[in-house]
Design a protein around this motif. Sequence first.
Motif, PDB file in Angstrom:
ATOM      1  N   ASP A   1       1.554  -3.310 -11.872  1.00 30.00           N
ATOM      2  CA  ASP A   1       0.258  -3.765 -11.260  1.00 30.00           C
ATOM      3  C   ASP A   1       1.457  -3.934  -9.898  1.00 30.00           C
ATOM      4  O   ASP A   1       0.828  -3.851  -8.658  1.00 30.00           O
ATOM      5  CB  ASP A   1      -0.361  -4.677 -11.206  1.00 30.00           C
ATOM      6  N   ALA A   2       2.361  -5.116 -10.259  1.00 29.50           N
ATOM      7  CA  ALA A   2       2.979  -5.601  -8.774  1.00 29.50           C
ATOM      8  C   ALA A   2       4.375  -4.510  -7.955  1.00 29.50           C
ATOM      9  O   ALA A   2       4.012  -4.781  -6.870  1.00 29.50           O
ATOM     10  CB  ALA A   2       3.688  -6.863  -9.115  1.00 29.50           C
ATOM     11  N   TYR A   3       4.421  -3.253  -9.077  1.00 34.04           N
ATOM     12  CA  TYR A   3       5.344  -2.736  -8.208  1.00 34.04           C
ATOM     13  C   TYR A   3       4.251  -1.859  -7.598  1.00 34.04           C
ATOM     14  O   TYR A   3       5.405  -1.039  -6.229  1.00 34.04           O
ATOM     15  CB  TYR A   3       5.813  -1.987  -8.962  1.00 34.04           C
ATOM     16  N   ASP A   4       3.468  -0.968  -7.735  1.00 28.66           N
ATOM     17  CA  ASP A   4       2.336  -0.304  -7.309  1.00 28.66           C
ATOM     18  C   ASP A   4       1.862  -1.205  -6.091  1.00 28.66           C
ATOM     19  O   ASP A   4       2.218  -0.878  -4.704  1.00 28.66           O
ATOM     20  CB  ASP A   4       1.226  -0.614  -7.630  1.00 28.66           C
ATOM     21  N   ARG A   5       1.831  -2.966  -6.441  1.00 25.55           N
ATOM     22  CA  ARG A   5       1.467  -3.541  -4.658  1.00 25.55           C
ATOM     23  C   ARG A   5       2.656  -3.847  -3.257  1.00 25.55           C
ATOM     24  O   ARG A   5       1.939  -3.484  -2.424  1.00 25.55           O
ATOM     25  CB  ARG A   5       1.605  -5.141  -4.614  1.00 25.55           C
ATOM     26  N   ILE A   6       3.872  -3.608  -3.957  1.00 25.85           N
ATOM     27  CA  ILE A   6       4.984  -3.986  -3.280  1.00 25.85           C
ATOM     28  C   ILE A   6       5.215  -2.381  -2.350  1.00 25.85           C
ATOM     29  O   ILE A   6       5.497  -2.451  -1.459  1.00 25.85           O
ATOM     30  CB  ILE A   6       6.072  -4.329  -3.730  1.00 25.85           C
ATOM     31  N   GLY A   7       4.831  -1.446  -3.437  1.00 21.48           N
ATOM     32  CA  GLY A   7       5.440   0.031  -3.012  1.00 21.48           C
ATOM     33  C   GLY A   7       4.278   0.171  -1.489  1.00 21.48           C
ATOM     34  O   GLY A   7       4.687   0.509  -0.722  1.00 21.48           O
ATOM     35  N   ALA A   8       2.886  -0.211  -2.322  1.00 20.06           N
ATOM     36  CA  ALA A   8       1.944   0.043  -0.968  1.00 20.06           C
ATOM     37  C   ALA A   8       1.954  -0.739   0.846  1.00 20.06           C
ATOM     38  O   ALA A   8       1.590  -0.205   1.679  1.00 20.06           O
ATOM     39  CB  ALA A   8       0.261   0.093  -0.768  1.00 20.06           C
ATOM     40  N   LYS A   9       2.746  -1.458  -0.137  1.00 17.87           N
ATOM     41  CA  LYS A   9       2.643  -2.784   1.652  1.00 17.87           C
ATOM     42  C   LYS A   9       3.725  -1.665   2.009  1.00 17.87           C
ATOM     43  O   LYS A   9       3.742  -2.028   3.382  1.00 17.87           O
ATOM     44  CB  LYS A   9       3.511  -4.037   1.181  1.00 17.87           C
ATOM     45  N   LEU A  10       5.028  -1.012   2.236  1.00 16.16           N
ATOM     46  CA  LEU A  10       6.123  -0.244   2.618  1.00 16.16           C
ATOM     47  C   LEU A  10       5.116   0.595   3.147  1.00 16.16           C
ATOM     48  O   LEU A  10       5.634   0.879   4.176  1.00 16.16           O
ATOM     49  CB  LEU A  10       7.477   0.181   2.118  1.00 16.16           C
ATOM     50  N   GLU A  11       3.893   1.259   3.152  1.00 13.43           N
ATOM     51  CA  GLU A  11       3.524   2.007   3.469  1.00 13.43           C
ATOM     52  C   GLU A  11       2.866   1.773   5.134  1.00 13.43           C
ATOM     53  O   GLU A  11       2.561   2.333   5.497  1.00 13.43           O
ATOM     54  CB  GLU A  11       2.028   2.553   2.386  1.00 13.43           C
TER      55      GLU A  11
END
Length: 256
Positions: A160-170
């Motif tokens: 879940d955290a990986y999805d969150r930080i990936g989204a932050k780069l977006e």
Amino acid sequence: MTAARRPAAPAAPEPGDLAPYDPSAFEPFAVTVDLAVFTVRENRLHVLLVERGEPPFLGDWALPGGFIQPKESADQAARRELAEETGLSEETAGALHLEQLATYSAPDRDPRMRVVSVAYAALVPDLPEPRGGGDAARARWTEFGARGTLAFDHDGILADAYDRIGAKLEYTCLATAFCPPEFTLGELRQVYETVWGVALDRPNFRRKVLTTPGFVQALEGPPRRTGGRGKPAALYRAGAATALHPPLLRPEGPTS
């Protein structure tokens, strides 16, 4: 005939009156914090892990974290546990931007007792080498794609955290923090490819970056040669924007 009197309404409880509340009617449970902290090291995504020095899961790797003390908030506990379990200084732990991720409350997630965890996520550049402390035997940066199975339900929290930080780069300009003060678009693209785990189309990435207001700022002066036989590459620095409009959406594809 005299009309019957209505019974008097019960008096409103005084502020602070807890007489009707019986704490023993509820089964006790504990609250913990877990932290998924990512960084980019040698062009690879790494996550901060600790080796458990106590049961349960003695000797297994897990996310840093621990129990919230009676007189501290979840945010305070997260920073305290991060410093205690990894050996990071209180100043370093206190300066990190930790983003509250989610609450994990499955009844059997901890074999000791009912434990609810508040999880945090962060993607931070230039963090020092950690060392174990508290109830952690060791702490280390582990390549995200080679982490193995973690204790408790930490695999799910980490996903879940990986999805969150990936989204932050977006939708933020966070990627520029992982580049040198002066960088090429190729170096910036490398950050996205490292975190997202996908190869990006170079012309399309260049167009999106340069047409996003405030994302990067071109530097005057000669371009820098990037090595090999490639043409010299133009240099940029981080722009004034903090959010990306429109967002730089990640393509679908394999992840680490």
